[in-house]
Design a protein around this motif. Structure first.
Motif, PDB file in Angstrom:
ATOM      1  N   GLU A   9       0.835  -1.184   0.000  1.00  0.00           N
ATOM      2  CA  GLU A   9       0.000   0.000   0.000  1.00  0.00           C
ATOM      3  C   GLU A   9       0.877   1.243   0.000  1.00  0.00           C
ATOM      4  O   GLU A   9       1.778   1.387   0.814  1.00  0.00           O
ATOM      5  N   ILE A  10       0.634   2.111  -0.939  1.00  0.00           N
ATOM      6  CA  ILE A  10       1.414   3.340  -1.070  1.00  0.00           C
ATOM      7  C   ILE A  10       0.579   4.487  -0.534  1.00  0.00           C
ATOM      8  O   ILE A  10      -0.612   4.602  -0.821  1.00  0.00           O
ATOM      9  N   ASP A  11       1.211   5.343   0.244  1.00  0.00           N
ATOM     10  CA  ASP A  11       0.509   6.497   0.788  1.00  0.00           C
ATOM     11  C   ASP A  11       0.381   7.552  -0.307  1.00  0.00           C
ATOM     12  O   ASP A  11       1.365   8.172  -0.693  1.00  0.00           O
ATOM     13  N   MET A  12      -0.822   7.707  -0.814  1.00  0.00           N
ATOM     14  CA  MET A  12      -1.078   8.675  -1.883  1.00  0.00           C
ATOM     15  C   MET A  12      -1.705   9.954  -1.329  1.00  0.00           C
ATOM     16  O   MET A  12      -2.328  10.711  -2.065  1.00  0.00           O
ATOM     17  N   THR A  13      -1.567  10.190  -0.040  1.00  0.00           N
ATOM     18  CA  THR A  13      -2.126  11.381   0.582  1.00  0.00           C
ATOM     19  C   THR A  13      -1.384  12.611   0.073  1.00  0.00           C
ATOM     20  O   THR A  13      -0.161  12.672   0.165  1.00  0.00           O
ATOM     21  N   PRO A  14      -2.116  13.591  -0.462  1.00  0.00           N
ATOM     22  CA  PRO A  14      -1.433  14.793  -0.951  1.00  0.00           C
ATOM     23  C   PRO A  14      -0.868  15.606   0.208  1.00  0.00           C
ATOM     24  O   PRO A  14      -1.385  15.577   1.316  1.00  0.00           O
ATOM     25  N   SER A  15       0.186  16.334  -0.068  1.00  0.00           N
ATOM     26  CA  SER A  15       0.821  17.155   0.961  1.00  0.00           C
ATOM     27  C   SER A  15      -0.069  18.355   1.297  1.00  0.00           C
ATOM     28  O   SER A  15      -0.869  18.799   0.468  1.00  0.00           O
ATOM     29  N   PRO A  16       0.073  18.889   2.506  1.00  0.00           N
ATOM     30  CA  PRO A  16      -0.692  20.090   2.865  1.00  0.00           C
ATOM     31  C   PRO A  16      -0.442  21.240   1.887  1.00  0.00           C
ATOM     32  O   PRO A  16      -1.358  21.991   1.563  1.00  0.00           O
ATOM     33  N   ARG A  17       0.773  21.353   1.413  1.00  0.00           N
ATOM     34  CA  ARG A  17       1.105  22.429   0.474  1.00  0.00           C
ATOM     35  C   ARG A  17       0.323  22.286  -0.834  1.00  0.00           C
ATOM     36  O   ARG A  17      -0.213  23.257  -1.368  1.00  0.00           O
ATOM     37  N   LEU A  18       0.244  21.060  -1.357  1.00  0.00           N
ATOM     38  CA  LEU A  18      -0.508  20.813  -2.579  1.00  0.00           C
ATOM     39  C   LEU A  18      -1.999  21.064  -2.358  1.00  0.00           C
ATOM     40  O   LEU A  18      -2.666  21.693  -3.186  1.00  0.00           O
ATOM     41  N   VAL A  19      -2.531  20.592  -1.228  1.00  0.00           N
ATOM     42  CA  VAL A  19      -3.953  20.799  -0.924  1.00  0.00           C
ATOM     43  C   VAL A  19      -4.251  22.287  -0.819  1.00  0.00           C
ATOM     44  O   VAL A  19      -5.259  22.771  -1.349  1.00  0.00           O
ATOM     45  N   LYS A  20      -3.383  23.030  -0.165  1.00  0.00           N
ATOM     46  CA  LYS A  20      -3.565  24.481  -0.038  1.00  0.00           C
ATOM     47  C   LYS A  20      -3.637  25.131  -1.423  1.00  0.00           C
ATOM     48  O   LYS A  20      -4.534  25.938  -1.699  1.00  0.00           O
ATOM     49  N   THR A  21      -2.724  24.764  -2.306  1.00  0.00           N
ATOM     50  CA  THR A  21      -2.711  25.318  -3.660  1.00  0.00           C
ATOM     51  C   THR A  21      -3.985  24.968  -4.414  1.00  0.00           C
ATOM     52  O   THR A  21      -4.611  25.835  -5.042  1.00  0.00           O
ATOM     53  N   LEU A  22      -4.403  23.708  -4.332  1.00  0.00           N
ATOM     54  CA  LEU A  22      -5.605  23.278  -5.042  1.00  0.00           C
ATOM     55  C   LEU A  22      -6.858  23.969  -4.504  1.00  0.00           C
ATOM     56  O   LEU A  22      -7.728  24.386  -5.281  1.00  0.00           O
ATOM     57  N   ILE A  23      -6.966  24.094  -3.184  1.00  0.00           N
ATOM     58  CA  ILE A  23      -8.122  24.775  -2.596  1.00  0.00           C
ATOM     59  C   ILE A  23      -8.149  26.240  -3.028  1.00  0.00           C
ATOM     60  O   ILE A  23      -9.207  26.779  -3.358  1.00  0.00           O
ATOM     61  N   ASN A  24      -6.989  26.883  -3.042  1.00  0.00           N
ATOM     62  CA  ASN A  24      -6.939  28.293  -3.431  1.00  0.00           C
ATOM     63  C   ASN A  24      -7.279  28.504  -4.906  1.00  0.00           C
ATOM     64  O   ASN A  24      -7.691  29.594  -5.293  1.00  0.00           O
ATOM     65  N   LEU A  25      -7.127  27.473  -5.719  1.00  0.00           N
ATOM     66  CA  LEU A  25      -7.474  27.569  -7.148  1.00  0.00           C
ATOM     67  C   LEU A  25      -8.877  27.054  -7.447  1.00  0.00           C
ATOM     68  O   LEU A  25      -9.355  27.167  -8.575  1.00  0.00           O
ATOM     69  N   TRP A  26      -9.553  26.478  -6.456  1.00  0.00           N
ATOM     70  CA  TRP A  26     -10.885  25.916  -6.641  1.00  0.00           C
ATOM     71  C   TRP A  26     -11.850  27.067  -6.948  1.00  0.00           C
ATOM     72  O   TRP A  26     -11.942  28.041  -6.175  1.00  0.00           O
ATOM     73  N   PRO A  27     -12.557  27.016  -8.076  1.00  0.00           N
ATOM     74  CA  PRO A  27     -13.373  28.159  -8.510  1.00  0.00           C
ATOM     75  C   PRO A  27     -14.336  28.739  -7.470  1.00  0.00           C
ATOM     76  O   PRO A  27     -14.416  29.973  -7.353  1.00  0.00           O
ATOM     77  N   PRO A  28     -15.087  27.925  -6.687  1.00  0.00           N
ATOM     78  CA  PRO A  28     -15.974  28.561  -5.697  1.00  0.00           C
ATOM     79  C   PRO A  28     -15.222  29.392  -4.658  1.00  0.00           C
ATOM     80  O   PRO A  28     -15.702  30.451  -4.249  1.00  0.00           O
ATOM     81  N   PHE A  29     -14.056  28.933  -4.220  1.00  0.00           N
ATOM     82  CA  PHE A  29     -13.278  29.710  -3.248  1.00  0.00           C
ATOM     83  C   PHE A  29     -12.616  30.899  -3.916  1.00  0.00           C
ATOM     84  O   PHE A  29     -12.588  32.002  -3.368  1.00  0.00           O
ATOM     85  N   LEU A  30     -12.072  30.682  -5.098  1.00  0.00           N
ATOM     86  CA  LEU A  30     -11.399  31.753  -5.832  1.00  0.00           C
ATOM     87  C   LEU A  30     -12.379  32.891  -6.103  1.00  0.00           C
ATOM     88  O   LEU A  30     -12.076  34.058  -5.853  1.00  0.00           O
ATOM     89  N   GLY A  31     -13.568  32.556  -6.595  1.00  0.00           N
ATOM     90  CA  GLY A  31     -14.568  33.577  -6.913  1.00  0.00           C
ATOM     91  C   GLY A  31     -15.109  34.298  -5.703  1.00  0.00           C
ATOM     92  O   GLY A  31     -15.458  35.481  -5.780  1.00  0.00           O
ATOM     93  N   ALA A  32     -15.178  33.608  -4.578  1.00  0.00           N
ATOM     94  CA  ALA A  32     -15.709  34.225  -3.354  1.00  0.00           C
ATOM     95  C   ALA A  32     -14.665  35.030  -2.601  1.00  0.00           C
ATOM     96  O   ALA A  32     -14.998  35.736  -1.657  1.00  0.00           O
ATOM     97  N   GLY A  33     -13.394  34.909  -2.997  1.00  0.00           N
ATOM     98  CA  GLY A  33     -12.336  35.629  -2.285  1.00  0.00           C
ATOM     99  C   GLY A  33     -11.812  34.898  -1.068  1.00  0.00           C
ATOM    100  O   GLY A  33     -11.148  35.479  -0.216  1.00  0.00           O
ATOM    101  N   ILE A  34     -12.074  33.600  -0.980  1.00  0.00           N
ATOM    102  CA  ILE A  34     -11.611  32.783   0.147  1.00  0.00           C
ATOM    103  C   ILE A  34     -10.193  32.304  -0.148  1.00  0.00           C
ATOM    104  O   ILE A  34      -9.908  31.833  -1.240  1.00  0.00           O
ATOM    105  N   ARG A  35      -9.316  32.423   0.829  1.00  0.00           N
ATOM    106  CA  ARG A  35      -7.915  32.039   0.627  1.00  0.00           C
ATOM    107  C   ARG A  35      -7.392  31.295   1.851  1.00  0.00           C
ATOM    108  O   ARG A  35      -7.519  31.765   2.982  1.00  0.00           O
ATOM    109  N   VAL A  36      -6.796  30.137   1.608  1.00  0.00           N
ATOM    110  CA  VAL A  36      -6.116  29.395   2.665  1.00  0.00           C
ATOM    111  C   VAL A  36      -4.694  29.934   2.733  1.00  0.00           C
ATOM    112  O   VAL A  36      -3.958  29.874   1.750  1.00  0.00           O
ATOM    113  N   SER A  37      -4.304  30.467   3.876  1.00  0.00           N
ATOM    114  CA  SER A  37      -2.952  31.022   4.002  1.00  0.00           C
ATOM    115  C   SER A  37      -1.969  30.017   4.582  1.00  0.00           C
ATOM    116  O   SER A  37      -0.768  30.118   4.335  1.00  0.00           O
TER     117      SER A  37
END
Length: 163
Positions: A9-37
């Motif tokens: 079994e390989i740990d395919m859990t994304p890193s917090p840094r990658l998740v932060k980037t993906l969430i910040n680019l997610w259209p509903p958050f991007l359009g609403a002005g929501i940002r994970v710092s």
């Protein structure tokens, strides 16, 4: 004897840094002005902000309540999923928000999990029972005053084959 899947079994859990980037680019958050710092490397802390703009202001010129709730929606679930690991089911069960004062300018939410909370969840789910922890996060303005208080109830259960 462990199965092939357990052995390789390989740990395919994304890193917090990658998740932060993906969430910040997610259209509903991007359009609403929501940002994970920030997402801590151990997933126990997440900092989120929401700027006041044309896309998230209501009729009277303050933060739209739906945007205030949206900025808090997924984070306790994501944090618990990553802190507890693949041996647990974690879902949002319920949520509510109390609006305490108008939100103007940039607002922030600081999510925190401590070892006591995680130990309590592990204790209540050790035999495979469901547990419904309740968590709260405050949305605060630039002066540190609470604009809204969000209450989240999560569903947590240890997976049967992982006990």
């Amino acid at each position: 004897m462990p199965s092939f899947k357990q052995t390789f079994e390989i740990d395919m859990t994304p890193s917090p840094r990658l998740v932060k980037t993906l969430i910040n680019l997610w259209p509903p958050f991007l359009g609403a002005g929501i940002r994970v710092s920030r997402i801590a490397t151990d997933w126990r802390e997440v900092d989120v902000s929401l700027r006041l703009g044309l896309t998230n202001r209501n009729y009277v010129g303050v933060h739209f309540g739906g945007s205030l709730y949206a900025m808090t929606d997924p984070f306790f679930m994501l944090m618990l999923m990553n802190c507890l690991g693949r041996d647990y089911y974690v879902w949002d069960r319920a949520g509510r928000i109390d609006y305490l004062k108008p939100g103007r300018g940039r607002v922030n939410a600081r999510f925190r999990l401590d070892e006591t909370q995680l130990a309590e969840i592990r204790h209540h789910t050790a035999g495979g029972e469901k547990y419904l922890p309740e968590m709260t996060v405050d949305v605060v303005d630039h002066a540190g005053e609470v604009v809204a208080r969000v209450h989240k109830t999560l569903y947590v259960r240890r997976k049967k084959d992982r006990r």
